[in-house]
Design a protein around this motif. Structure first.
Motif, PDB file in Angstrom:
ATOM      1  N   UNK A 148       0.696  -1.173  -0.028  1.00 52.73           N
ATOM      2  CA  UNK A 148      -0.059   0.027  -0.356  1.00 52.73           C
ATOM      3  C   UNK A 148       0.665   1.366   0.211  1.00 52.73           C
ATOM      4  N   UNK A 149      -0.033   2.127  -0.579  1.00 56.27           N
ATOM      5  CA  UNK A 149       0.996   4.000  -0.555  1.00 56.27           C
ATOM      6  C   UNK A 149       2.212   3.732  -1.348  1.00 56.27           C
ATOM      7  N   UNK A 193     -15.164  -4.411  13.463  1.00 56.63           N
ATOM      8  CA  UNK A 193     -16.320  -3.624  12.978  1.00 56.63           C
ATOM      9  C   UNK A 193     -16.987  -3.503  11.801  1.00 56.63           C
ATOM     10  N   UNK A 194     -17.179  -4.971  12.454  1.00 54.20           N
ATOM     11  CA  UNK A 194     -17.874  -5.632  11.016  1.00 54.20           C
ATOM     12  C   UNK A 194     -18.046  -5.841   9.652  1.00 54.20           C
ATOM     13  N   UNK A 195     -16.704  -5.354   9.512  1.00 55.05           N
ATOM     14  CA  UNK A 195     -16.642  -5.864   8.105  1.00 55.05           C
ATOM     15  C   UNK A 195     -16.854  -7.005   7.442  1.00 55.05           C
ATOM     16  N   UNK A 196     -16.522  -8.290   8.028  1.00 57.54           N
ATOM     17  CA  UNK A 196     -16.504  -9.536   8.131  1.00 57.54           C
ATOM     18  C   UNK A 196     -15.664 -10.192   6.916  1.00 57.54           C
ATOM     19  N   UNK A 197     -14.631  -9.587   7.108  1.00 53.55           N
ATOM     20  CA  UNK A 197     -14.026 -10.563   6.449  1.00 53.55           C
ATOM     21  C   UNK A 197     -13.808 -11.749   6.954  1.00 53.55           C
ATOM     22  N   UNK A 207     -15.657 -13.599   8.172  1.00 49.26           N
ATOM     23  CA  UNK A 207     -16.463 -14.654   8.186  1.00 49.26           C
ATOM     24  C   UNK A 207     -16.055 -14.940   6.749  1.00 49.26           C
ATOM     25  N   UNK A 266     -22.767 -15.033  11.075  1.00 44.26           N
ATOM     26  CA  UNK A 266     -23.104 -13.797  11.058  1.00 44.26           C
ATOM     27  C   UNK A 266     -24.650 -13.653  10.768  1.00 44.26           C
ATOM     28  N   UNK A 313     -24.729  -8.281  11.531  1.00 47.28           N
ATOM     29  CA  UNK A 313     -23.205  -8.181  10.954  1.00 47.28           C
ATOM     30  C   UNK A 313     -23.318  -8.167  12.329  1.00 47.28           C
ATOM     31  N   UNK A 325      -8.480  -6.677  10.372  1.00 48.26           N
ATOM     32  CA  UNK A 325      -7.813  -5.819   9.822  1.00 48.26           C
ATOM     33  C   UNK A 325      -7.569  -5.212  11.094  1.00 48.26           C
TER      34      UNK A 325
END
Lengths: 434, 446
Positions: A68-69, A348-352, A354, A367, A371, A391
């Motif tokens: 990244x970046x 943070x409920x991103x679901x990754x 899952x 899930x 969420x 993350x």
């Protein structure tokens, strides 16, 4: 404040951070500036035999991969050994060592696999006052085509032979730099030891093609439409290097052989990890090439802070401390049961987790419509993938089941005893308990 | 000319041409390639992503961002346009802070959402700048559809219908297409003629004819269209403006905010556009904010937005409110207009202070005046014609898929019931109605 002083095969340096033999150490100007920036030692870029120096390509020498970046994660190079005259290098080495007597200065060497060639170069290097030599048996590009570099490093008999020649012809400590482009690093390390090496340093760079230009269909870096494999280094190679270091450290044949750790060391933490696996010091290149010589200041302060926090007064306090914990898989405790735990406060409920578990693992995370993600203990095999893809650091952790608790997946009560594959009933070659 | 922000009355040229140009430049300059990569990399590629759920057009946001991150902005644009053919304008005008970006897990976790709107603009701009249109028409169906209103709903419906193989004739009351994209939103959200460029780009699909200056109920009627076409879609917007219902609103200097904005959007030279020294905008929605900020940007000395309820009830989003106040606009809450003051020309507005706790608006008995030489009314728009269709709460009543009370007639966008009055909602409604029209015409309708 922790004492960072290092003594590696008798070579003293104010800290264990050396610059590896590479483009940054090719000349007096750079090396003086490196010492001024705080580097404890330098391995001078590889010298070849007397005579017309090698030539480098006149197109790009480096290729890279990025995170990244545009953070540089891996670097590949096709630069050869020094392309400056031997005598000029020797003059500069002598001048620098005279002005920086407290810093380590080791000279990397690569000459043809003939005793006379080594006999010729060793005394002139010794005459500079350098602290030691490092035998470059690692460079995988260019020089290997001429029977040097990794071409030597891939044949344990040659390693042993050349190392012995050097030990017989110089009083200087001999460090043998190993190539990772082999199947089992323990064999070249053993060969170096048999030849009388004072230490090994590893890893050199890995054969690599970093990218292919999809317009020209040429590997990069591209020279006039063509490319050659280069040597891969930088943060991406650290895990490979650390495994090789650990294999040498825990192999009975080479245990105790001093090692200088190389391979993607970018921060103090990387250095501490290599050293905990048995390296007496570390060598750095890509981090300096990416950020400049100043990075060593963070390495020095960081290692010192960590040592203070942990009560390590000198580097010998932690060198090799992780080695006993590197084991064969068959000795891992199968009775150690863990389960993933998701902190709902941190989620943070991103679901990754899952997606990873549901699509690619054990369908052990539920899930809800709103969420909320939860681990189902009766399905969780504790693979750790959810931890790795989450993350948020620390949001998903692995909780150890205490002895006496029931693993809901297997229905078994967790045993407090160590039990590994060697004694497992499913193992056809199980050793019966006496 | 010698005018300044302190010149009394409604005059043009209060600030220099350079200052005007600067003031009306792009609100969010576009991301460059590297900025886009950095922004895209922040996306977590969420499972069943909340941003996508929050988008009225259900754009697959994680997918298009990943496509940007891997250097395929053109594919990203296609992902966007498949769901929202006006993805370029929506990237500029969507209140992302109350839609996708509000529910971005990184907004929830860190207060810093992925820059979804700006990334959408990056992808859509790239494709539109190349002049490429990613879709082609299906084989002709032999069916024709009339679309009334060339705003977001109508354009969205027309494009989808044309893509599916139908012939589309659009009718618009104005001399240009785009609807509020062209005449309504603030200039700094759609610079360099983007609204017209987008219409032109959209029409590249083919099969769409636009007839301008055709107003429903005047030069065309619903009955005639029903007779001539296989289906009719109405996306006529809200052409009327609510009255202030305060004494003196006919005084010189009082005008509808939408007219001011339309004039501003169509002006060739903003230094020739007059604005008051002291401007009062009455209302609490996006139109009020757009009128107020642009008045300030034209050089008005004092600009006040007066809203009869409190901050929490304001239609304009927090982002829009901050945008206004950061430009020096004052927002006066709980201020209900009582009368416009002045002898012929407006010289101020008298307000009654209200309380609106619990939702009920009650005057406190206190009144106050705000001096003004120009007053903009921005208290909501109304339907100009119902064309004989059933109306509920001032809008054409429609089903989920835009069916009106009359068979063969669909409606969407601001003129129709359901959904917020947003460009993106209009696009979704136009698209969904088109799919239903298609299903109906092809004999697959319910």
């Amino acid at each position: 404040m922790a004492d960072l002083r290092s003594e590696f095969v008798g070579i003293k340096s104010p800290n264990p951070f050396w610059l590896a033999s590479a483009p940054p150490t090719d000349k007096e100007y750079n090396v003086r500036r490196a010492y001024e920036a705080g580097w404890g030692g330098v391995v001078w870029k590889t010298l070849g035999e007397e005579g017309p120096p090698v030539v480098n390509v006149n197109g790009p020498r480096y290729g890279a991969i990025f995170g990244a970046d545009r953070r540089l994660l891996g670097l590949n190079n096709i630069e050869l050994i020094t392309d400056r005259p031997l005598q000029q290098n020797l003059r500069e080495i002598k001048a620098v060592k005279r002005d920086y007597p407290d810093r380590a200065l080791v000279v990397s060497l690569m000459v043809p696999c003939e005793e006379e060639a080594w006999k010729a170069i060793l005394p002139v290097v010794e005459e500079t006052g350098a602290d030691g030599i490092e035998l470059n048996f690692g460079c995988p590009h260019g020089m290997a085509e001429r029977g040097m570099g990794s071409a030597v490093g891939q044949v344990p008999e040659y390693i042993e032979m050349v190392t012995r020649w050097c030990k017989q012809n110089t009083r200087m400590p001999v460090i043998v730099k190993l190539t990772p482009n082999i199947t089992d690093v323990r064999y070249p390390a053993q060969a170096a030891k048999r030849g009388g090496a004072d230490a090994v340093s590893l890893i050199n760079t890995i054969n690599s093609i970093t990218s292919v230009n999809l317009d020209s269909f040429a590997p990069e870096p591209t020279i006039d439409g063509k490319g050659s494999h280069g040597g891969y280094c930088g943060p991406a190679v650290k895990p490979i290097a650390m495994n090789m270091v650990a294999e040498i450290a825990r192999s009975p044949e080479t245990a105790g052989l001093p090692m200088s750790g190389i391979g993607g060391i970018t921060t103090w933490r990387d250095a501490a990890e290599f050293m905990s696996l048995g390296c007496g010091n570390v060598q750095v290149c890509t981090a300096a090439m990416t950020y400049g010589f100043k990075v060593v200041q963070e390495m020095i302060s960081g290692l010192g802070q960590w040592m203070d926090e942990k009560g390590h007064s000198s580097i010998d306090d932690f060198v090799g401390r992780a080695v006993p914990n590197v084991r064969d898989w068959q000795h891992l405790n199968l009775n150690h049961v863990t389960k993933a735990r998701i902190s709902q406060d941190d989620c943070i409920k991103c679901g990754r987790c899952y997606a990873a578990c549901e699509d690619t693992s054990h369908q052990a995370i539920s899930m809800s419509a709103d969420r909320v993600f939860e681990v189902m203990d009766d399905e969780c095999v504790a693979c750790n993938l959810c931890v790795n893809v989450c993350p948020v650091e620390g949001c998903i952790t692995m909780e150890t089941l205490e002895p006496g608790m029931v693993d809901e997946r297997t229905g078994q009560v967790v045993s407090g005893e160590h039990g590994d594959w060697t004694t497992h009933p499913n193992n056809p070659s199980v050793v019966a308990a006496e | 000319m010698g005018n300044s922000p302190h010149t009394d009355g409604i005059v043009a040229g209060r600030i220099s041409a350079d200052a005007v140009a600067d003031n009306f430049s792009d609100l969010h300059p576009p991301l460059d390639d590297h900025e886009a990569l950095v922004a895209a990399d922040r996306c977590y590629f969420c499972y069943d992503a909340p941003c996508q759920t929050a988008c009225p057009t259900s754009i697959d946001i994680p997918l298009f961002i990943r496509q940007i991150a891997t250097g395929t902005a053109e594919s990203a644009a296609e992902t966007i346009f498949e769901q929202n053919i006006l993805g370029g304008m929506c990237a500029r005008v969507c209140p992302t802070e109350t839609l996708c970006e509000e529910v971005c897990v990184r907004e929830v976790a860190e207060g810093k959402p992925v820059l979804i709107g700006q990334l959408q603009r990056y992808a859509t701009d790239k494709v539109m700048a190349q002049g490429k249109h990613p879709f082609t028409r299906a084989a002709p169906t032999g069916k024709s559809v009339a679309v009334v209103g060339a705003g977001p709903a109508g354009l969205s419906a027309a494009h989808r219908l044309a893509m599916l193989g139908h012939d589309v004739v659009m009718f618009d009351a104005r001399p240009k297409g785009g609807g509020l994209n062209e005449y309504g939103i603030a200039a700094y959200k759609s610079v360099e003629g983007f609204a017209q460029a987008e219409v032109d780009w959209l029409l590249q699909i083919g099969g769409i004819e636009i007839r301008y200056e055709q107003k429903l109920g005047e030069s065309i009627t619903l009955e005639t269209l029903q007779g001539q076409y296989d289906a009719v879609f109405l996306g006529v917007g809200l052409g009327g403006v609510n009255a202030l219902r305060a004494e003196g609103e006919d005084k010189e200097g009082v005008r509808d905010a939408v007219d001011f904005i339309a004039e501003l959007r169509q002006a060739d030279d903003l230094t020739k556009l007059p604005v008051g020294r002291r401007v009062v905008v009455i209302g609490g929605g996006m139109t009020a904010i757009d009128a107020a900020v642009q008045s300030k940007l034209l050089g008005a000395q004092d600009v006040t937005v007066a809203y009869r309820r409190d901050k929490s009830a304001m239609g304009a989003s927090e982002f829009e409110q901050v945008l206004a106040t950061s430009h020096g606009v004052r927002i006066e809450f709980n201020a209900q207009p009582v009368r416009v003051l002045g002898n012929g020309k407006v010289r101020g507005v008298e307000f009654a202070r209200t309380t609106s706790a619990g939702g009920e608006l009650t005057p406190t008995g206190e009144t106050f005046e705000i001096p003004a030489d120009q007053v903009f009314k921005a208290i909501g728009q109304t339907l100009t014609t119902d064309a004989g269709l059933t109306v509920e709460r001032g809008k054409i009543a429609v089903s989920e898929t835009g069916r009106t009370s009359v068979t063969g007639v669909w409606a969407g966008g601001d003129c129709a019931s359901g959904g917020d009055d947003l460009t993106v909602t209009a696009v979704a409604e136009g698209r969904d109605a088109a799919m239903d029209i298609h299903a109906t015409l092809m004999g697959k309708g319910a």
